[in-house]
Design a protein around this motif. Structure first.
Motif, short mmCIF file in Angstrom:
data_model
loop_
_atom_site.label_atom_id
_atom_site.label_comp_id
_atom_site.label_asym_id
_atom_site.label_seq_id
_atom_site.Cartn_x
_atom_site.Cartn_y
_atom_site.Cartn_z
N THR A 126 0.83 -1.21 0.00
CA THR A 126 0.00 0.00 0.00
C THR A 126 0.86 1.26 0.00
OG1 THR A 126 -0.18 -0.14 2.42
CG2 THR A 126 -1.96 -1.13 1.12
N ASP A 131 0.88 6.55 5.75
CA ASP A 131 -0.49 6.03 5.83
C ASP A 131 -0.60 4.59 5.32
OD1 ASP A 131 -0.03 6.49 3.16
OD2 ASP A 131 -1.87 7.62 2.80
N CYS A 132 0.56 3.93 5.10
CA CYS A 132 0.53 2.59 4.49
C CYS A 132 -0.15 1.56 5.38
CB CYS A 132 1.93 2.14 4.11
SG CYS A 132 3.07 1.93 5.50
N GLU A 134 -2.57 2.15 7.65
CA GLU A 134 -4.00 2.47 7.57
C GLU A 134 -4.60 1.94 6.28
OE1 GLU A 134 -6.96 6.41 7.63
OE2 GLU A 134 -4.77 6.64 7.57
N LYS A 135 -3.91 2.16 5.16
CA LYS A 135 -4.40 1.68 3.86
C LYS A 135 -4.45 0.15 3.83
CE LYS A 135 -3.00 5.54 0.87
NZ LYS A 135 -2.09 5.93 -0.24
N TYR A 136 -3.46 -0.49 4.45
CA TYR A 136 -3.42 -1.95 4.46
C TYR A 136 -4.64 -2.53 5.16
CZ TYR A 136 -1.97 -6.71 5.61
OH TYR A 136 -1.94 -8.07 5.76
N THR A 139 -7.68 -2.96 3.21
CA THR A 139 -7.71 -4.00 2.17
C THR A 139 -8.20 -5.34 2.69
OG1 THR A 139 -5.44 -4.84 2.50
CG2 THR A 139 -5.71 -2.90 1.08
N SER A 228 3.92 -1.77 4.43
CA SER A 228 2.63 -1.87 5.12
C SER A 228 2.65 -2.90 6.25
CB SER A 228 1.52 -2.22 4.13
OG SER A 228 1.75 -3.49 3.56
#
Length: 463
Positions: A126, A131-132, A134-136, A139, A228
């Motif tokens: 991500t 913010d990786c 949070e983005k992970y 998913t 991430s």
């Protein structure tokens, strides 16, 4: 001469020999007793450049990071900001997986001790921004649930990334910042890196993989797994002495070497308490605490964790009763042999604890009743097909998926599974010198095993 001085002399003499004998490009090791530390280095950090390994070299510690992640979480518990028995949703209302009922029930504690029950080996990239993580987590909304929360142990990298996001949310800053502010700084660490961008400032190791045994270890195509997954152990790097500063804090009631209080004694003790039993799986502990693996040997209890990234392997063991800790960081080849000999010698000499012999397959005298075992067991990173031939012998074929398919052959070939203990079988073909145990656990309602357990519980595929 003190015992630790004798250990130092032994390390200086034997680490270079062991590295050479077992094809490990480079390694660093350190041992602490109380406040004293001895360390040694051997080999090279990168076979392409020939840069020598020194005791100031940084290696990735892989999944040992998970203990750091729990430590960050337990600091929040100390501050009254986190309840380990609260549902994850209390802190992450957006947390979603494939099973909505499970998502509402999974607790922070279950993330810590690998009992949350959802699929765990997901290495979604991500990006490299803060913010990786949070983005992970966003998913995971279709991630399958393997078993009910709390039902059993199954090693879960994704669960630890969710735990990292809980920490980020409560602290209001990125996981990397949490590490730097709440562990690196109070522990006085000077050679610890949370990314390749930081590691390059030091004398950094690269991993080596061995796609062709005749060619030996070759520099890996990537330095690390995706950012991430950093709360689970994708790229944290340091020296062994830095890892031992962390270990000493955990053996000293949560207090750093300079007297800084990092963690409460209550939190330190809680992390070392048994949370769940683990199938007998050779290098793994027989039980798990909060973050820590727990090894119960006849001569005493050891706590620790291992770590593996792309071509790098790390090992950490603590014997709190004796104030002893050992760390070994490596970058390829056969690190298990090096671990076995170094830790076996050090623990025996300093604590009287003997590492158990590695499992060996017994001679098969009669056909196996394979009805319970035959079938296909799958996860996001691999598919294991167990079959039985006309002579009654069990065979297993592994087909890697995802990132492991990129790093390994499409098919890892067949190996025979030989009876060992109860429903646990050993792979006839050793991997890095170990006949890996494969435990068949659970019941699908028809007398067949529901999971093939190798640390991860791969679920039987329905016909």
């Amino acid at each position: 001469m003190s015992k630790l001085s004798e250990i130092n002399d032994w390390l200086q003499e034997n680490l270079p020999r062991l590295v050479a004998e077992h094809g490990v490009p480079g390694a660093t090791a350190a041992v602490t007793v109380g406040d004293e530390v001895v360390e040694a280095a051997a080999g090279v950090l990168n076979k392409n450049t020939g840069v020598e390994t020194t005791t100031d070299s940084v290696f990735q510690i892989g999944s040992i990071t998970k203990v750091w992640t729990v430590t960050l979480a337990m600091q929040l518990v100390d501050e009254g900001l986190l309840d380990v028995d609260a549902p994850v949703r209390d802190y992450l209302p957006e947390f979603k997986i494939g099973d909505e009922d499970a998502a509402t029930k999974i607790t922070v504690r279950q993330l810590m001790c690998h009992t949350s029950g959802f699929e765990g080996d997901l290495f979604t990239d991500t990006g490299t921004g803060d913010d990786c993580v949070e983005k992970y987590v966003a998913t995971l909304h279709e991630t399958p649930q393997l078993f009910a929360p709390g039902e059993r142990f199954s090693y879960n990298n994704a669960g630890y990334t969710v735990l990292g996001r809980v920490i980020e949310t409560v602290r209001g800053k990125s996981y990397d910042e949490c590490l730097r502010d709440h562990l690196f700084a109070p522990l006085g660490l000077t050679h610890a890196a949370t990314s390749a961008y930081e590691a390059i400032m030091f004398r950094a190791a690269v991993g080596h993989i061995t796609p062709d045994p005749e060619a030996g270890p070759q520099v890996a195509p990537l330095w690390s797994l995706v950012r991430s997954n950093i709360p689970a152990g994708s790229m944290l790097a340091m020296r062994p002495r830095d890892l031992l500063a962390f270990a000493r804090m955990h053996m000293n009631g949560g207090v750093a070497a300079d007297g800084t209080k990092v963690l409460s004694p209550v939190a330190v003790e809680a992390m070392q308490q048994i949370q769940v039993e683990v199938p007998k799986l050779a290098l793994m502990g027989d039980t798990w605490g909060l973050g820590w693996e727990l090894f119960h040997y006849p001569q005493g209890t050891v706590i620790g964790h291992d770590g593996g990234t792309i071509g790098q392997s790390a090992f950490l063991r603590l014997v709190p009763e004796h104030g002893v800790a050992v760390a070994l960081l490596t970058n390829g080849g056969n690190p298990i042999e090096v671990y076995q000999q170094i830790f076996g010698h050090v623990l025996r000499e300093l604590t009287g604890i003997e590492l158990p012999a590695r499992p060996e397959p017994a001679e098969v005298t009669e056909p196996v009743d394979g009805e319970r075992y035959v079938g296909t067991y799958a996860s996001s990173v691999g598919e294991r097909e167990v079959t039985q031939d006309e002579a009654g012998r069990l065979w297993m074929e592994l087909v890697p998926k995802g990132i492991f398919a990129e790093l390994s052959p499409k098919r890892a070939g067949k190996t025979e599974l030989l009876p060992w203990e109860g429903d646990t079988f050993l792979a006839f073909e050793p991997m890095l010198g170990i006949h890996m145990p494969h435990a068949f656990v659970g019941d699908d309602g028809q007398g067949r095993a529901l999971f093939l357990h190798t640390g991860r519980a791969d679920r039987r595929v329905a016909l």
